[in-house]
Design a protein around this motif. Sequence first.
Motif: not given
Length: 561
Positions: A446-453, A470-476, A498-508
Amino acid sequence: MYARLLAGDTFYEHACLVMHENDVLDLEMSGNSWFSCLIRWWEDLFLLSYNDERAQVYYTSIHALRMERAKQFYIYRKCIHPLSKFRQFWDYAIVPIVILNMIIFYHSTSITYGDAEWQFYMANVFLESLLFLDIYYSLRTGYVHTDSKRLILNDKKILLHYASTKLFFHVLASFPIQTIMFMRYGRSINCAICKANTFIIALQFIGIFRMYRLIDATSQWSTYRRNVQVTFWLKFLRITILCLISMHILMRIADIISFFNILSRGSISSRSFYASVLSIRYGSDPPPTHVFYCLDFARICKSFLLFSFSLTPQAYFPDKLTSLLAYLVAMMFYMWSLVECYFLLSYLKYPEEQMYTCIDRTLTLSRWRRLPDSFSKKLLRHFKFNMTKLTVTERQNGLYRSLPKSLKNEIAISCNSRLLLRIQYFAEWPSELIEQLVMSLKEEIYLAGDVVAESSIPSDGLMIIVVGVLAIYSTRDEEVGHLVDGDYFCELCLVTDREIRMSSVIALTPCKIMFLEKITFRKLMRSYPELFYQFKELLTEKYTSQRRASINPFPVQSINI
């Protein structure tokens, strides 16, 4: 809190936002006074160093380095870490100490050099004390277990390992021969007549074992570092030092044998090199001492050519034999140097040629497809990533592709098994299961700025970070944490559906991630149902307890990330 950190939790599982961000010395030795700074500097010398490039082989993240330093500080504080700043400095410092000790001792036992003051030889006694001090340091330094590739810091294991491998040779190579000479001759140690006996010959033969200490000390120079040029320069420096010292020892043995013939027979052939040197040294008009230094150095350099070194028209036969033997030894170092040169050129040139060809073909393809320039720039960033270069070289290298599948699997297992074993859930699983899981890992870049999860969707498998941030971002869309080398996430999806992600992970930064698909994981775990349900119970219990306690700083623990 500290026990949880040592257990191998990732950044997601920390109940504290401060502990994993600070070094153990900052936590336990706070203060800004000069004395506090001095104490922290002293303790830091013997702990695992952040700057040692060899540490990346055993620790894949800064977090892992902090935990290892904390473990050593609290449990193995009396030990010296093999990757510490002090050990790195001492491995370099012991080399000139051994070389200087050998030169001074050779000067003190030679009857061809000029007489020096006894205080000059007393300095060599101090150097011998440093060699014995090195034995103590080695007894306190940890070692790398050859099979598991783990660093051992236990006192008893260190003592047992050192006593069974190097202790005897280190003691023999550190024998206080200069001190023994002082005990026998005192201030008359510079007397040339006193050196003409078999006692000095015996000490000279014992001094030859200093060579082992030199070989062992310079062996650390051959370990690969991130800067390949520095690594190879150290290798060539090691070859040069060992070659010159080996030639010196070989010539010294020849002189010892010639001197022993004089003592036993009362004479030696006038055509020999040693007899010529003695006649010049004790003649009516002896030259300055530096002439004999130059003569010995020229004799060593002459060993690299197949010519005998003599001061007479017809060389003495033992001198010819010595020159032949020295030439054969020199050829070994020649071949060693050529092999290292070949490896250096192959590393510097061949991968670059592969990369240039691959980049050119890829950019040409993007132009044919009429892709936008922004995509071409992204391709260039992808190829500049070091892990991409490694992948391209591996896939295009003909030697690697010609290896049998069994060897390729063994390489993959050796490289990636440590990633799984560092995860606490897999640490005690059977080795055959770990090998199967390793072979199921897939590499993703993954390159910088790509959404990993991405949030609000189910996870497909476990992700382990090899390199990157990588940085973790909440739903907000608030940044709530970071992930670095060695961390992992989405482990809960391996046992749930049935579990879903509540946060996103983006490559820095550009990242390399190993992905373990949950479908493949479950197929492999069909043969190990007890381990699977035990693994599921541990994850369920952990996430459930964290929901109830409401101490999680990130909302990602209760979901599959």
